[in-house]
Enzyme design. Structure first.
Site, PDB file in Angstrom:
ATOM      1  N   HIS A   1       0.844  -1.193   0.000  1.00  0.00           N
ATOM      2  CA  HIS A   1       0.000   0.000   0.000  1.00  0.00           C
ATOM      3  C   HIS A   1       0.873   1.234   0.000  1.00  0.00           C
ATOM      4  O   HIS A   1       1.936   1.225   0.629  1.00  0.00           O
ATOM      5  CB  HIS A   1      -0.916   0.011   1.242  1.00  0.00           C
ATOM      6  CG  HIS A   1      -2.062   0.943   1.097  1.00  0.00           C
ATOM      7  ND1 HIS A   1      -1.961   2.274   1.400  1.00  0.00           N
ATOM      8  CD2 HIS A   1      -3.313   0.743   0.634  1.00  0.00           C
ATOM      9  CE1 HIS A   1      -3.123   2.852   1.147  1.00  0.00           C
ATOM     10  NE2 HIS A   1      -3.961   1.951   0.673  1.00  0.00           N
TER      11      HIS A   1
ATOM     12  N   ASP B   1      -7.963  -5.564   0.093  1.00  0.00           N
ATOM     13  CA  ASP B   1      -8.442  -6.408  -1.000  1.00  0.00           C
ATOM     14  C   ASP B   1      -8.051  -7.871  -0.847  1.00  0.00           C
ATOM     15  O   ASP B   1      -8.566  -8.726  -1.554  1.00  0.00           O
ATOM     16  CB  ASP B   1      -7.887  -5.884  -2.329  1.00  0.00           C
ATOM     17  CG  ASP B   1      -8.542  -4.578  -2.704  1.00  0.00           C
ATOM     18  OD1 ASP B   1      -9.756  -4.466  -2.503  1.00  0.00           O
ATOM     19  OD2 ASP B   1      -7.837  -3.670  -3.172  1.00  0.00           O
TER      20      ASP B   1
HETATM   21  N1  ACO Z   1       4.297  -7.632  -4.586  1.00  0.00           N
HETATM   22  C1  ACO Z   1       5.655  -7.583  -4.726  1.00  0.00           C
HETATM   23  N2  ACO Z   1       6.383  -6.465  -4.626  1.00  0.00           N
HETATM   24  C2  ACO Z   1       5.722  -5.319  -4.363  1.00  0.00           C
HETATM   25  C3  ACO Z   1       4.329  -5.275  -4.192  1.00  0.00           C
HETATM   26  C4  ACO Z   1       3.606  -6.488  -4.312  1.00  0.00           C
HETATM   27  N3  ACO Z   1       2.294  -6.537  -4.161  1.00  0.00           N
HETATM   28  N4  ACO Z   1       3.931  -4.009  -3.942  1.00  0.00           N
HETATM   29  C5  ACO Z   1       5.061  -3.262  -3.937  1.00  0.00           C
HETATM   30  N5  ACO Z   1       6.137  -4.047  -4.189  1.00  0.00           N
HETATM   31  C6  ACO Z   1       7.531  -3.615  -4.231  1.00  0.00           C
HETATM   32  C7  ACO Z   1       7.892  -2.961  -5.554  1.00  0.00           C
HETATM   33  O1  ACO Z   1       8.356  -3.884  -6.502  1.00  0.00           O
HETATM   34  C8  ACO Z   1       8.959  -1.986  -5.113  1.00  0.00           C
HETATM   35  O2  ACO Z   1      10.151  -2.709  -4.923  1.00  0.00           O
HETATM   36  P1  ACO Z   1      11.616  -1.998  -5.162  1.00  0.00           P
HETATM   37  O3  ACO Z   1      11.611  -0.782  -4.287  1.00  0.00           O
HETATM   38  O4  ACO Z   1      12.577  -3.062  -4.694  1.00  0.00           O
HETATM   39  O5  ACO Z   1      11.683  -1.688  -6.615  1.00  0.00           O
HETATM   40  C9  ACO Z   1       8.482  -1.520  -3.743  1.00  0.00           C
HETATM   41  O6  ACO Z   1       7.702  -2.620  -3.227  1.00  0.00           O
HETATM   42  C10 ACO Z   1       7.646  -0.271  -3.753  1.00  0.00           C
HETATM   43  O7  ACO Z   1       6.580  -0.453  -4.680  1.00  0.00           O
HETATM   44  P2  ACO Z   1       5.857   0.738  -5.415  1.00  0.00           P
HETATM   45  O8  ACO Z   1       5.131   0.217  -6.602  1.00  0.00           O
HETATM   46  O9  ACO Z   1       6.841   1.862  -5.661  1.00  0.00           O
HETATM   47  O10 ACO Z   1       4.853   1.213  -4.286  1.00  0.00           O
HETATM   48  P3  ACO Z   1       3.608   2.151  -4.511  1.00  0.00           P
HETATM   49  O11 ACO Z   1       3.364   2.820  -3.231  1.00  0.00           O
HETATM   50  O12 ACO Z   1       3.827   3.003  -5.706  1.00  0.00           O
HETATM   51  O13 ACO Z   1       2.451   1.111  -4.880  1.00  0.00           O
HETATM   52  C11 ACO Z   1       0.689  -0.449  -4.700  1.00  0.00           C
HETATM   53  C12 ACO Z   1       1.489   0.684  -4.000  1.00  0.00           C
HETATM   54  C13 ACO Z   1       0.246  -0.005  -6.098  1.00  0.00           C
HETATM   55  C14 ACO Z   1      -0.559  -0.730  -3.865  1.00  0.00           C
HETATM   56  C15 ACO Z   1       1.607  -1.716  -4.786  1.00  0.00           C
HETATM   57  O14 ACO Z   1       1.952  -2.155  -3.496  1.00  0.00           O
HETATM   58  C16 ACO Z   1       0.929  -2.842  -5.560  1.00  0.00           C
HETATM   59  O15 ACO Z   1       1.030  -2.877  -6.797  1.00  0.00           O
HETATM   60  N6  ACO Z   1       0.241  -3.812  -4.853  1.00  0.00           N
HETATM   61  C17 ACO Z   1      -0.477  -4.879  -5.519  1.00  0.00           C
HETATM   62  C18 ACO Z   1      -1.832  -4.371  -6.009  1.00  0.00           C
HETATM   63  C19 ACO Z   1      -2.815  -4.130  -4.885  1.00  0.00           C
HETATM   64  O16 ACO Z   1      -3.003  -4.945  -4.006  1.00  0.00           O
HETATM   65  N7  ACO Z   1      -3.485  -2.963  -4.956  1.00  0.00           N
HETATM   66  C20 ACO Z   1      -4.514  -2.571  -3.979  1.00  0.00           C
HETATM   67  C21 ACO Z   1      -4.042  -1.408  -3.144  1.00  0.00           C
HETATM   68  S1  ACO Z   1      -5.214  -1.020  -1.913  1.00  0.00           S
HETATM   69  C22 ACO Z   1      -6.444  -0.275  -2.722  1.00  0.00           C
HETATM   70  O17 ACO Z   1      -6.321   0.427  -3.677  1.00  0.00           O
HETATM   71  C23 ACO Z   1      -7.751  -0.548  -2.236  1.00  0.00           C
END
Ligand code: ACO
Length: 429
Positions: free
Chosen positions: A304, A361
């Site tokens: 998140h 979720d």
């Molecule tokens: N699985 C594996 N790695 C992840 C995940 C994940 N679910 N989420 C983040 N990371 C990692 C990224 O690869 C990144 O790694 P790095 O720094 O080594 O390159 C780091 O964690 C940061 O990730 P970002 O994408 O920069 O984080 P951001 O805050 O932009 O994204 C998000 C947040 C979009 C929710 C992300 O965690 C994600 O894609 N999760 C999966 C989708 C999801 O569950 N979305 C629902 C969110 S809650 C909602 O909207 C109701």
């Protein structure tokens, strides 16, 4: 001085005011930054940008706190109804008995959808995603109800109309997609009961309301009702800042919510769990893939932007999921996989280092499956829940004395001035 931040560049100093919120959140006010220094800020994804002041929702991602108008979401999930929570978010305080009764009557009076809208629904291709349909239909409401939205009374009517009709339209789209007779809303049923009845009643099998299922839906919607400046809410505020009508702003929010990184994650989680199940249940492979930087796969329902600890909504959702399956005497193999996946991920160094915990979720899809909601309707369920939050945020932005049309700047990285080359002189590759 405490309430000023000083930035220094090439020996020259500039002082910028500090803004402090009621929970001691601090912001540097950069309103004068460009005029005084020529600088803009660079913040992709707005991760460090406060785009507004808001008194609706407070969240602390480090401590796992979420409150609507100051009330912890845990208390609302235990004691409130979705209708009452919607009132709280939109109007700023819990309703009195009379106010709640009046709100219920208005919701009932506005729950029917114009019959001509049924033709719209019927003409969407069968394979259309319900989120695309919902976004289009909400925008279309403006053509059916073109009244002005300027006085408080007109705004209240539009707000109630939206809350009532979106629920009816969602159920209607489901019924039409299945080729079933549309079920009309019933004035004797409460908000959540009415939705379940419109979704699942058929002329041959009357839908029997189960107390625990109704409560699960109430809680699901309460947990989704607002989440401060997330992607879809920002879309509502940004689109609304051009002073479009409420329907158009909410339609933009629905489109933003559709994405798998946002509201579409609840559908994506179930698809991921199903894939693991069909592939023999090896959840460890999913964890390995999620950590592989050469693989675009992410563990859906994990991570998140703001929460760096367990999402408080996910805790409630997990508990509710267990209880609901027990009460209904259901066994869902996807729940077992989800729990095992969570256990492995929470102990894994990558997930610990990246502060990746289950979000709302992760378990919500299993709750929705238990209620009987088809997977492609999951994000629509989220949208109905988020509607009060979007409306509250839109209303707040309309009344904000600091309101300005949203218009960020950019750092241009394209070519400097160049000149038109006639076709005959262009180099072929
Ligand atoms: N699985 C594996 N790695 C992840 C995940 C994940 N679910 N989420 C983040 N990371 C990692 C990224 O690869 C990144 O790694 P790095 O720094 O080594 O390159 C780091 O964690 C940061 O990730 P970002 O994408 O920069 O984080 P951001 O805050 O932009 O994204 C998000 C947040 C979009 C929710 C992300 O965690 C994600 O894609 N999760 C999966 C989708 C999801 O569950 N979305 C629902 C969110 S809650 C909602 O909207 C109701």
């Amino acid at each position: 001085m405490d309430d000023l931040v000083t930035i220094t560049y090439k020996g020259k100093s500039y002082q910028l005011p500090v803004i402090i919120g009621t929970e001691n959140e601090r912001a540097v006010d950069i309103l004068r930054l460009r005029n005084e220094t020529g600088f803009i800020t660079y913040d992709p994804g707005f991760a460090n940008t406060g785009a507004c002041k808001s008194s609706i929702t407070y969240m602390d991602g480090e401590k796992g706190i979420l409150r609507y108008r100051g009330i912890p979401v845990e208390e609302l999930a235990e004691k409130s109804s979705f209708k009452e929570t919607a009132y709280l978010l939109i109007n700023g305080q819990l309703p009195t008995e009379t106010e709640l009764r009046k709100f219920s009557i208005m919701l009932n009076d506005n729950s029917l959808v114009h019959e001509d809208m049924k033709t719209f629904f019927q003409n969407f291709p069968r394979a259309s995603h319900p989120m695309g349909i919902l976004s289009a239909m909400v925008n279309a409401l403006r053509s059916f109800y073109p009244e002005l939205q300027t006085s408080e009374e007109e705004i209240n009517l539009t707000v109630t109309r939206l809350l009532a009709k979106v629920r009816t339209m969602a159920a209607m789209s489901y019924k039409i997609s299945r080729g079933h007779t549309v079920v009309y809303p019933r004035p004797d049923l409460a908000y959540c009961e009415n939705f379940l009845n419109m979704m699942f009643n058929t002329p041959v099998t009357p839908y029997v309301l189960v107390k625990e299922v109704v409560r699960a839906l109430e809680v699901f919607w309460i947990l989704h009702a607002d989440h401060e400046q997330n992607c879809s809410t920002t879309a509502v505020r940004v689109v609304g800042s051009g002073r479009v009508n409420l329907y158009a702003a909410i339609s933009a929010g629905i489109s933003a919510l559709w994405g798998p990184l946002h509201g579409g994650a609840n559908q994506a989680v179930i698809e991921m769990l199903n894939e693991i199940y069909r592939g023999g249940g090896d959840y460890r492979k999913a964890v390995t893939r999620a950590k592989d930087k050469n693989d675009p796969f992410r563990l859906m329902g994990f991570g998140h932007r703001v929460y760096k600890t367990y999402d408080p909504r996910a805790k409630i959702m997990k508990r509710m999921c267990d209880n609901l399956l027990k009460t209904l005497n259901l066994k869902d193999p996807l729940l077992d996989i989800a729990k095992e996946l969570e256990e492995v991920a929470l102990k894994d160094a990558y997930f610990i280092d990246h502060n990746l915990y289950p979000n709302v979720d992760f378990y919500s899809g299993i709750v929705l499956r238990a209620i009987g909601i088809p997977t492609n309707m999951f994000t629509v369920m989220f949208a109905i829940g988020r509607l009060p939050g979007w409306i509250a945020q839109w209303k707040e932005s309309m009344d904000d004395p600091a309101w300005r049309i949203s218009r960020p700047r950019q750092i241009y990285t394209g070519p400097t001035e160049t000149h038109y080359v006639p076709m005959s002189e262009r180099q072929t590759a």
